[in-house]
Design a protein around this motif. Sequence first.
Motif, PDB file in Angstrom:
ATOM      1  N   UNK A  98       0.832  -1.202   0.000  1.00 54.11           N
ATOM      2  CA  UNK A  98       0.000   0.000   0.000  1.00 54.11           C
ATOM      3  C   UNK A  98       0.863   1.247   0.000  1.00 54.11           C
ATOM      4  N   UNK A  99       0.435   2.238  -0.726  1.00 57.46           N
ATOM      5  CA  UNK A  99       1.055   3.557  -0.737  1.00 57.46           C
ATOM      6  C   UNK A  99      -0.004   4.506  -0.211  1.00 57.46           C
ATOM      7  N   UNK A 100       0.065   4.846   1.053  1.00 60.23           N
ATOM      8  CA  UNK A 100      -1.014   5.571   1.715  1.00 60.23           C
ATOM      9  C   UNK A 100      -0.739   7.066   1.771  1.00 60.23           C
ATOM     10  N   UNK A 101      -1.809   7.844   1.785  1.00 61.61           N
ATOM     11  CA  UNK A 101      -1.714   9.287   1.988  1.00 61.61           C
ATOM     12  C   UNK A 101      -2.942   9.754   2.751  1.00 61.61           C
ATOM     13  N   UNK A 102      -2.805  10.891   3.398  1.00 58.28           N
ATOM     14  CA  UNK A 102      -3.912  11.499   4.129  1.00 58.28           C
ATOM     15  C   UNK A 102      -4.617  12.464   3.185  1.00 58.28           C
ATOM     16  N   UNK A 103      -5.951  12.436   3.207  1.00 59.78           N
ATOM     17  CA  UNK A 103      -6.734  13.257   2.291  1.00 59.78           C
ATOM     18  C   UNK A 103      -7.921  13.837   3.045  1.00 59.78           C
ATOM     19  N   UNK A 104      -8.324  15.049   2.665  1.00 60.66           N
ATOM     20  CA  UNK A 104      -9.505  15.689   3.227  1.00 60.66           C
ATOM     21  C   UNK A 104     -10.686  15.390   2.321  1.00 60.66           C
ATOM     22  N   UNK A 105     -11.791  14.975   2.896  1.00 61.78           N
ATOM     23  CA  UNK A 105     -12.990  14.701   2.113  1.00 61.78           C
ATOM     24  C   UNK A 105     -14.145  15.517   2.676  1.00 61.78           C
ATOM     25  N   UNK A 106     -15.096  15.869   1.805  1.00 64.15           N
ATOM     26  CA  UNK A 106     -16.265  16.636   2.225  1.00 64.15           C
ATOM     27  C   UNK A 106     -17.546  15.821   2.175  1.00 64.15           C
ATOM     28  N   UNK A 107     -17.468  14.611   1.620  1.00 62.09           N
ATOM     29  CA  UNK A 107     -18.690  13.829   1.483  1.00 62.09           C
ATOM     30  C   UNK A 107     -18.517  12.456   2.056  1.00 62.09           C
ATOM     31  N   UNK A 108     -19.355  11.883   2.811  1.00 59.55           N
ATOM     32  CA  UNK A 108     -20.660  12.376   3.229  1.00 59.55           C
ATOM     33  C   UNK A 108     -20.568  13.408   4.337  1.00 59.55           C
TER      34      UNK A 108
END
Length: 94
Positions: free
Chosen positions: A2-12
């Motif tokens: 796995x190549x993981x990263x942190x991401x911001x999501x707005x949904x749900x």
Amino acid sequence: MLRLRIQLTDWPRRALILTDTPRPHCPQCGGEGGTSRDYGDPVTGEYTGTEWEPCPCWDDTRRWLLLPLPRLPRRRDTGSDPWAPDGYSNEPPF
């Protein structure tokens, strides 16, 4: 692997998630995560759209919730002019 990263999501709802990324040196997609293919109308030959084909080196549905973020209350605008007498302006809106 796995190549993981942190991401911001707005949904749900707003949250920080941990997500998989495409393999950077993949020979099929070149690290893009897939390939796009333009297609057209078979009769006229005009452009109709683009199709996205994901690469097997990456699963874009693999996500884990790290931290749900709170919803901040919106500021309420009173709509009145604080410098006018009684909070109302008698000036025309030029």
